[in-house]
Design an enzyme around this catalytic site. Structure first.
Site, PDB file in Angstrom:
ATOM      1  N   GLU A  49       0.837  -1.194   0.000  1.00  0.00           N
ATOM      2  CA  GLU A  49       0.000   0.000   0.000  1.00  0.00           C
ATOM      3  C   GLU A  49       0.873   1.244   0.000  1.00  0.00           C
ATOM      4  O   GLU A  49       2.102   1.162   0.061  1.00  0.00           O
ATOM      5  CB  GLU A  49      -0.946  -0.021   1.213  1.00  0.00           C
ATOM      6  CG  GLU A  49      -1.926  -1.175   1.164  1.00  0.00           C
ATOM      7  CD  GLU A  49      -2.926  -1.177   2.301  1.00  0.00           C
ATOM      8  OE1 GLU A  49      -2.842  -0.287   3.167  1.00  0.00           O
ATOM      9  OE2 GLU A  49      -3.787  -2.071   2.335  1.00  0.00           O
ATOM     10  N   HIS A  67      -8.464  10.317   3.323  1.00  0.00           N
ATOM     11  CA  HIS A  67      -8.110   9.261   2.382  1.00  0.00           C
ATOM     12  C   HIS A  67      -8.334   9.788   0.969  1.00  0.00           C
ATOM     13  O   HIS A  67      -9.368  10.388   0.677  1.00  0.00           O
ATOM     14  CB  HIS A  67      -8.972   8.019   2.632  1.00  0.00           C
ATOM     15  CG  HIS A  67      -8.419   6.776   2.025  1.00  0.00           C
ATOM     16  ND1 HIS A  67      -8.403   6.562   0.660  1.00  0.00           N
ATOM     17  CD2 HIS A  67      -7.844   5.689   2.583  1.00  0.00           C
ATOM     18  CE1 HIS A  67      -7.849   5.388   0.412  1.00  0.00           C
ATOM     19  NE2 HIS A  67      -7.496   4.838   1.564  1.00  0.00           N
ATOM     20  N   ARG A  99      -0.890   9.384   1.979  1.00  0.00           N
ATOM     21  CA  ARG A  99      -2.273   9.822   1.789  1.00  0.00           C
ATOM     22  C   ARG A  99      -2.438  11.337   1.795  1.00  0.00           C
ATOM     23  O   ARG A  99      -3.233  11.885   1.030  1.00  0.00           O
ATOM     24  CB  ARG A  99      -3.157   9.203   2.876  1.00  0.00           C
ATOM     25  CG  ARG A  99      -3.339   7.714   2.730  1.00  0.00           C
ATOM     26  CD  ARG A  99      -4.026   7.108   3.926  1.00  0.00           C
ATOM     27  NE  ARG A  99      -4.301   5.695   3.715  1.00  0.00           N
ATOM     28  CZ  ARG A  99      -4.759   4.875   4.650  1.00  0.00           C
ATOM     29  NH1 ARG A  99      -4.982   5.339   5.870  1.00  0.00           N
ATOM     30  NH2 ARG A  99      -5.000   3.612   4.388  1.00  0.00           N
ATOM     31  N   HIS A 133     -10.849  10.366   7.006  1.00  0.00           N
ATOM     32  CA  HIS A 133     -10.611   8.944   7.188  1.00  0.00           C
ATOM     33  C   HIS A 133     -10.150   8.579   8.603  1.00  0.00           C
ATOM     34  O   HIS A 133     -10.630   7.614   9.181  1.00  0.00           O
ATOM     35  CB  HIS A 133      -9.564   8.478   6.168  1.00  0.00           C
ATOM     36  CG  HIS A 133      -9.339   7.002   6.155  1.00  0.00           C
ATOM     37  ND1 HIS A 133     -10.358   6.103   5.919  1.00  0.00           N
ATOM     38  CD2 HIS A 133      -8.207   6.253   6.313  1.00  0.00           C
ATOM     39  CE1 HIS A 133      -9.870   4.867   5.932  1.00  0.00           C
ATOM     40  NE2 HIS A 133      -8.575   4.931   6.197  1.00  0.00           N
ATOM     41  N   ARG A 180      -0.912   8.939   9.332  1.00  0.00           N
ATOM     42  CA  ARG A 180      -0.842   7.494   9.540  1.00  0.00           C
ATOM     43  C   ARG A 180      -0.402   6.750   8.290  1.00  0.00           C
ATOM     44  O   ARG A 180      -0.909   7.006   7.198  1.00  0.00           O
ATOM     45  CB  ARG A 180      -2.195   6.950  10.004  1.00  0.00           C
ATOM     46  CG  ARG A 180      -2.200   5.430  10.158  1.00  0.00           C
ATOM     47  CD  ARG A 180      -3.467   4.957  10.819  1.00  0.00           C
ATOM     48  NE  ARG A 180      -4.648   5.095  10.000  1.00  0.00           N
ATOM     49  CZ  ARG A 180      -5.044   4.219   9.081  1.00  0.00           C
ATOM     50  NH1 ARG A 180      -4.307   3.156   8.816  1.00  0.00           N
ATOM     51  NH2 ARG A 180      -6.163   4.414   8.421  1.00  0.00           N
TER      52      ARG A 180
END
Length: 516
Positions: free
Chosen positions: A112, A226, A272, A329, A364
């Protein structure tokens, strides 16, 4: 002899992990305002990050976490959580947790955004959260009782410690329950915003309950958006996991122009916050943004949840393009806790997204949240089990608490927050929001008479004011907090402001940090 009683508020991964690790000589009551399935954990598509392959390591995972967190992380906590998290992954594998496997029986790992290696353990393709919630739920012992449709309104604070909770039963009656420890696992605050990936149950109530009990809150300005929510006709319909980009999908505009070309070394796998700002800028220029999935092999098999989501929205997977837009998010800030999830209020613990451990820093890293929830769920349970039994009962009739309910609809509040406290911010817009919020008239309503809707509105209004104040005080751009009036970051030495809110005051603690 009395049995130690623990109340766990919430039903996501952190809550269920905590409950499952509690010894059988404890009475554990899990309270959730909807059902066990209503949590961000259930919606988690990506998975759990943990190094596994020979070319990966704990140190590499630590490095990726610190880089994405813009060096605002607690480096000790990062190393500690990642190391412990790997041990828990090994335990889950030994317990036959149904992670996806290759044809040779090895874990099928995904990649990811901002990860430098394949290290994402997933289950059911993109159904990791749902499957893990069921796995943990099925393993709960008889000493654990789950109370669904039970709305906790407030924490009882007595004799300088947390002593219990006040809650509305499924019949709407106000009740009290005294306990030896309370564990907040209520998630973040996604539904303060009009566009969010969060479950409808996530409104920030746990943060404000902790605040009213005297717990410290920190880093509330660090909100993660997000980059790829599925959108149609301006409405967000669900999340498109960045695991899709990890399998080869790319972001493009209506003309097929790849919007990440030449804009970041990691292109579509950038962090992100970076992708969200770039997509936002493209949209401000009038472009529509899509996720081109032509390069993803066996898309429907690999991503069944997303495929069903698109089908229900009337978007043809065969077209190879999914319309996307950023949405709220994850909250990196939250209730300040120690290594065991304990707050500064005796008897009160916070785990999962509601807590701020320092693990995520200013932003994050993907699939680190479930890892943190598992680690702190285990630690809180073990720490509580080691404590002496301390049960309080009412000594006298207590004055019933009231909540200030603003004369505004939740939709109006969400619109203000989305307009002034979103992906990009500045002094003027934040000041306008704070003035608007402060000028709203309100009614004080007792807990006995308050509705669930009004209680959530009261908590949301109070929390937005704290977040806006934090965003105004942080005069820099870092991670999920981007100020257009302070767009550059000093990449050398700086002093990071950590905004700590406690009941009745705001203090600023300066911590020396070193940039990249």
């Amino acid at each position: 002899m009395s049995t130690k009683r623990i109340v766990v508020i919430g039903s996501g991964i952190a809550a269920l992990a905590c409950a499952s690790y509690m010894p059988t000589d404890c009475e554990v009551i899990v309270m959730t305002k909807h059902t066990v399935g209503n949590s961000n954990s259930t919606l988690a598509q990506g998975g759990i990050a943990s190094s596994w392959l020979p070319d990966d390591s704990i140190e590499q995972h630590v490095g990726d976490t610190l880089a994405v967190g813009s060096d605002h992380n607690d480096a000790y906590r990062v190393k500690d959580i990642i190391r412990t998290g790997k041990e828990i992954i090994i335990q889950l594998l030994a317990a036959e947790c149904p992670f996806d496997k290759t044809i040779t029986g090895e874990p099928a790992l995904g990649r990811e955004g901002a990860h430098t290696s394949k290290r994402i353990f997933h289950a059911g393709g993109d159904q990791t959260g749902r499957i893990l919630v069921k796995f943990l739920s099925d393993r709960l012992g008889k000493h654990i009782r789950i109370c669904e449709h039970t709305k906790v309104l407030d924490i009882i604070h007595q004799a300088d410690r947390c002593a219990g909770v006040r809650f509305k039963t499924s019949q709407g009656e106000l009740a009290s329950l005294y306990a030896d420890a309370i564990v907040l696992a209520t998630g973040g605050c996604g539904h303060l915003y009009s566009t969010t990936s969060n479950d409808k149950a996530i409104t920030g109530g746990g943060l404000m309950m902790a605040y009213r009990a005297g717990a410290a809150l920190t880093d509330l300005e660090f909100t993660q958006f997000h980059p790829t929510l599925l959108v149609k006709d301006g409405e967000a319909l669900g999340l498109i996991s960045e695991a899709v980009r990890g399998e080869g999908a790319v972001l493009e505009d209506e003309n097929g122009r790849r919007i990440m070309e030449g804009r970041h070394p990691q292109k579509d796998l950038a962090a992100r916050d970076i992708l969200s700002r770039i997509i936002y800028n493209e949209q401000q220029q009038g472009h529509r943004v899509y996720l081109n999935i032509h390069a993803v092999p066996n898309f429907v098999k690999r991503f069944p949840t997303i495929s069903k989501l698109c089908q229900e929205a009337g978007i043809e997977i065969a077209s190879g393009r999914i319309p996307v837009s950023p949405g709220m998010h994850f909250l990196m800030g939250g209730v300040v806790v120690d290594d065991n999830g304990q707050t500064n209020v005796k008897g009160l613990y916070a785990i999962g997204e509601v807590a701020c451990t320092g693990f995520h820093g200013a932003n994050r890293l993907a699939s680190n949240s479930l890892l943190e929830g598992l680690v702190y769920g285990q630690r809180a349970a073990r720490h509580i089990a080691e404590q002496q039994l301390i049960r309080y009962t009412p000594l006298k009739e207590e004055k019933e608490k009231q909540l200030a309910v603003p004369c505004i609809t939740m939709q109006q509040l969400q619109q203000w927050v989305s307009a002034h406290l979103s992906i990009v911010r500045d002094h003027g817009s934040l000041s306008v929001l704070i003035d608007e919020l402060s000028s709203i008239p309100y009614r004080n309503i007792t807990l006995s008479n308050i509705s669930i809707h009004d209680a959530e509105l009261a908590n949301s209004w109070a929390l937005v004011k704290l977040i806006a104040q934090s965003a105004l005080l942080r005069t820099e751009s870092r991670g999920g907090h981007f100020r257009t009036d302070y767009p550059a970051r000093d990449d050398f030495q700086w002093r990071g402001k950590q905004i700590v809110h406690c009941q009745g005051h705001t203090s600023i603690i300066y911590n020396q940090r070193i940039g990249n």
